[in-house]
Design a protein around this motif. Structure first.
Motif, PDB file in Angstrom:
ATOM      1  N   LEU A   1       3.676   6.654  -5.193  1.00 49.06           N
ATOM      2  CA  LEU A   1       4.104   6.615  -6.347  1.00 49.06           C
ATOM      3  C   LEU A   1       4.208   8.213  -6.980  1.00 49.06           C
ATOM      4  O   LEU A   1       3.267   8.827  -6.729  1.00 49.06           O
ATOM      5  CB  LEU A   1       3.552   5.731  -7.387  1.00 49.06           C
ATOM      6  CG  LEU A   1       3.756   4.427  -7.457  1.00 49.06           C
ATOM      7  CD1 LEU A   1       2.830   3.673  -8.302  1.00 49.06           C
ATOM      8  CD2 LEU A   1       5.110   3.940  -7.754  1.00 49.06           C
TER       9      LEU A   1
ATOM     10  N   GLN B   1       3.937   1.656  -1.199  1.00 54.82           N
ATOM     11  CA  GLN B   1       4.557   1.790  -2.107  1.00 54.82           C
ATOM     12  C   GLN B   1       3.556   2.399  -3.364  1.00 54.82           C
ATOM     13  O   GLN B   1       4.143   3.418  -4.188  1.00 54.82           O
ATOM     14  CB  GLN B   1       5.205   0.758  -2.662  1.00 54.82           C
ATOM     15  CG  GLN B   1       6.302   0.250  -2.032  1.00 54.82           C
ATOM     16  CD  GLN B   1       7.697   1.183  -2.082  1.00 54.82           C
ATOM     17  OE1 GLN B   1       7.539   2.081  -2.776  1.00 54.82           O
ATOM     18  NE2 GLN B   1       8.644   0.926  -1.188  1.00 54.82           N
ATOM     19  N   GLU B   2       2.616   1.911  -3.191  1.00 55.93           N
ATOM     20  CA  GLU B   2       1.520   2.278  -4.251  1.00 55.93           C
ATOM     21  C   GLU B   2       0.985   3.799  -3.885  1.00 55.93           C
ATOM     22  O   GLU B   2       0.873   4.411  -5.158  1.00 55.93           O
ATOM     23  CB  GLU B   2       0.210   1.289  -4.271  1.00 55.93           C
ATOM     24  CG  GLU B   2      -1.038   1.755  -4.895  1.00 55.93           C
ATOM     25  CD  GLU B   2      -2.136   0.880  -4.746  1.00 55.93           C
ATOM     26  OE1 GLU B   2      -2.594   0.144  -5.817  1.00 55.93           O
ATOM     27  OE2 GLU B   2      -2.557   0.773  -3.726  1.00 55.93           O
ATOM     28  N   ASN B   3       0.756   4.130  -2.695  1.00 60.53           N
ATOM     29  CA  ASN B   3       0.180   5.660  -2.358  1.00 60.53           C
ATOM     30  C   ASN B   3       1.567   6.527  -2.544  1.00 60.53           C
ATOM     31  O   ASN B   3       1.145   7.660  -2.657  1.00 60.53           O
ATOM     32  CB  ASN B   3      -0.253   5.492  -1.163  1.00 60.53           C
ATOM     33  CG  ASN B   3      -1.527   4.674  -0.941  1.00 60.53           C
ATOM     34  OD1 ASN B   3      -2.223   4.325  -1.849  1.00 60.53           O
ATOM     35  ND2 ASN B   3      -1.572   4.241   0.353  1.00 60.53           N
TER      36      ASN B   3
ATOM     37  N   TYR C   1       0.831  -1.377   0.106  1.00 57.83           N
ATOM     38  CA  TYR C   1       0.128  -0.038   0.036  1.00 57.83           C
ATOM     39  C   TYR C   1       0.868   1.016  -0.089  1.00 57.83           C
ATOM     40  O   TYR C   1       0.571   2.308  -0.861  1.00 57.83           O
ATOM     41  CB  TYR C   1      -0.801   0.104   1.193  1.00 57.83           C
ATOM     42  CG  TYR C   1      -2.330  -0.726   0.874  1.00 57.83           C
ATOM     43  CD1 TYR C   1      -3.056  -0.563   0.005  1.00 57.83           C
ATOM     44  CD2 TYR C   1      -2.586  -1.619   2.053  1.00 57.83           C
ATOM     45  CE1 TYR C   1      -4.279  -1.313  -0.109  1.00 57.83           C
ATOM     46  CE2 TYR C   1      -3.769  -2.435   1.892  1.00 57.83           C
ATOM     47  CZ  TYR C   1      -4.536  -2.244   0.951  1.00 57.83           C
ATOM     48  OH  TYR C   1      -5.713  -2.729   0.965  1.00 57.83           O
TER      49      TYR C   1
ATOM     50  N   ASN D   1      -5.147  -0.884  -9.786  1.00 62.81           N
ATOM     51  CA  ASN D   1      -4.396  -0.830  -8.376  1.00 62.81           C
ATOM     52  C   ASN D   1      -2.864  -1.265  -8.870  1.00 62.81           C
ATOM     53  O   ASN D   1      -2.637  -2.247  -9.659  1.00 62.81           O
ATOM     54  CB  ASN D   1      -4.859  -1.371  -7.427  1.00 62.81           C
ATOM     55  CG  ASN D   1      -6.165  -1.008  -6.882  1.00 62.81           C
ATOM     56  OD1 ASN D   1      -6.322   0.398  -6.863  1.00 62.81           O
ATOM     57  ND2 ASN D   1      -7.183  -1.796  -6.523  1.00 62.81           N
ATOM     58  N   HIS D   2      -1.821  -0.807  -8.171  1.00 57.98           N
ATOM     59  CA  HIS D   2      -0.707  -1.308  -8.463  1.00 57.98           C
ATOM     60  C   HIS D   2      -0.126  -2.304  -7.405  1.00 57.98           C
ATOM     61  O   HIS D   2       0.736  -3.168  -7.597  1.00 57.98           O
ATOM     62  CB  HIS D   2       0.433  -0.051  -8.211  1.00 57.98           C
ATOM     63  CG  HIS D   2       0.568   0.771  -9.398  1.00 57.98           C
ATOM     64  ND1 HIS D   2       1.235   0.325 -10.545  1.00 57.98           N
ATOM     65  CD2 HIS D   2       0.106   1.902  -9.333  1.00 57.98           C
ATOM     66  CE1 HIS D   2       1.189   1.511 -11.477  1.00 57.98           C
ATOM     67  NE2 HIS D   2       0.136   2.255 -10.677  1.00 57.98           N
ATOM     68  N   ALA D   3      -1.042  -2.391  -6.389  1.00 61.37           N
ATOM     69  CA  ALA D   3      -0.608  -3.597  -5.151  1.00 61.37           C
ATOM     70  C   ALA D   3      -1.906  -4.695  -5.295  1.00 61.37           C
ATOM     71  O   ALA D   3      -3.060  -4.224  -5.325  1.00 61.37           O
ATOM     72  CB  ALA D   3      -0.971  -2.652  -3.757  1.00 61.37           C
TER      73      ALA D   3
END
Length: 228
Positions: A74, A70-72, A68, A85-87
């Motif tokens: 970017l 790392q995704e938030n 979460y 989503n990336h996660a």
């Protein structure tokens, strides 16, 4: 890179050297990057995802919270944006179904997932991506955990070796995925584990190391005198 990610200077010489190595390493090789905590390891796979746009870059992370995070965090860069989503998080069935569809085509771009997911539900889409030449890299973040946790209670960390071997064998020549291991702390046992799992005579492991002691706070104790 400076203009794309909007920063004026690298956090240290190690980050600059590691970034150049990640971007220019042969596509079918293995690289171990050792950088101190806080020296910007996340920039390495973010920049790689920008360079390898329309390819899947799968980043192995140890916890849901880190996925979460790392995704938030970017950066707002066009090449890193996706409809998904990336996660990849268990329980988000609808979102995950879209991710599974986008991996083989390379449209997923950056993907953050636990090792259990990579060797489980993500395996087939990753194999398809490799066959299609759309798998840019497998990045193992906190790579020392392959030894520290993989030999004990999270064996899927070491099962990644079989997945990596399969992905490399399925990918066309010239389009085999890069394998990148990132960590701040790699001792001799951790290195031997990574070397034995992710390299061989055809894929020798290379090392970029900028490990150093960081300045720490000094804590002083003194006795106090009670006022009379």
């Amino acid at each position: 890179v400076h203009k794309k990610f909007d920063f004026e200077k690298y956090r240290g010489p190690g980050q600059a050297m590691a970034l150049r190595s990640v971007l220019h390493m042969p596509k079918d090789k293995t690289l171990l990057v050792i950088l101190p905590t806080g020296e910007g390891k996340s920039l390495l796979y973010q920049a790689l995802a920008v360079q390898e746009s329309y390819k899947t870059i799968a980043v192995v992370v140890p916890t849901v919270a880190l996925a979460y995070d790392q995704e938030n965090n970017l950066p707002e860069i066009e090449e890193l944006k996706t409809q998904n989503n990336h996660a990849y998080i268990g329980g988000r069935d609808e979102e995950n179904a879209s991710i599974l569809t986008s991996i083989p085509t390379g449209e997923q771009g950056l993907l953050f997932a636990a090792p259990e997911a990579l060797v489980g539900s993500l395996r087939n889409p990753l194999v398809k991506a490799a066959k299609n030449g759309n798998l840019g890299a497998i990045v193992v973040d906190e790579a020392h955990l392959v030894y520290a946790w993989g030999s004990d209670f999270r064996s899927d960390y070491q099962k990644l070796a079989a997945l990596v071997s399969e992905l490399r064998s399925k990918a066309p020549e010239g389009k085999k995925p890069k394998i990148i291991c990132l960590s701040a702390t790699v001792d001799a046992e951790s290195f031997e584990t990574l070397n034995s799992l992710f390299s061989n005579e055809n894929y020798p492991i290379s090392i970029i190391s900028s490990a150093r002691l960081r300045h720490e706070l000094d804590i002083w104790f003194t006795s106090t005198v009670s006022p009379e």
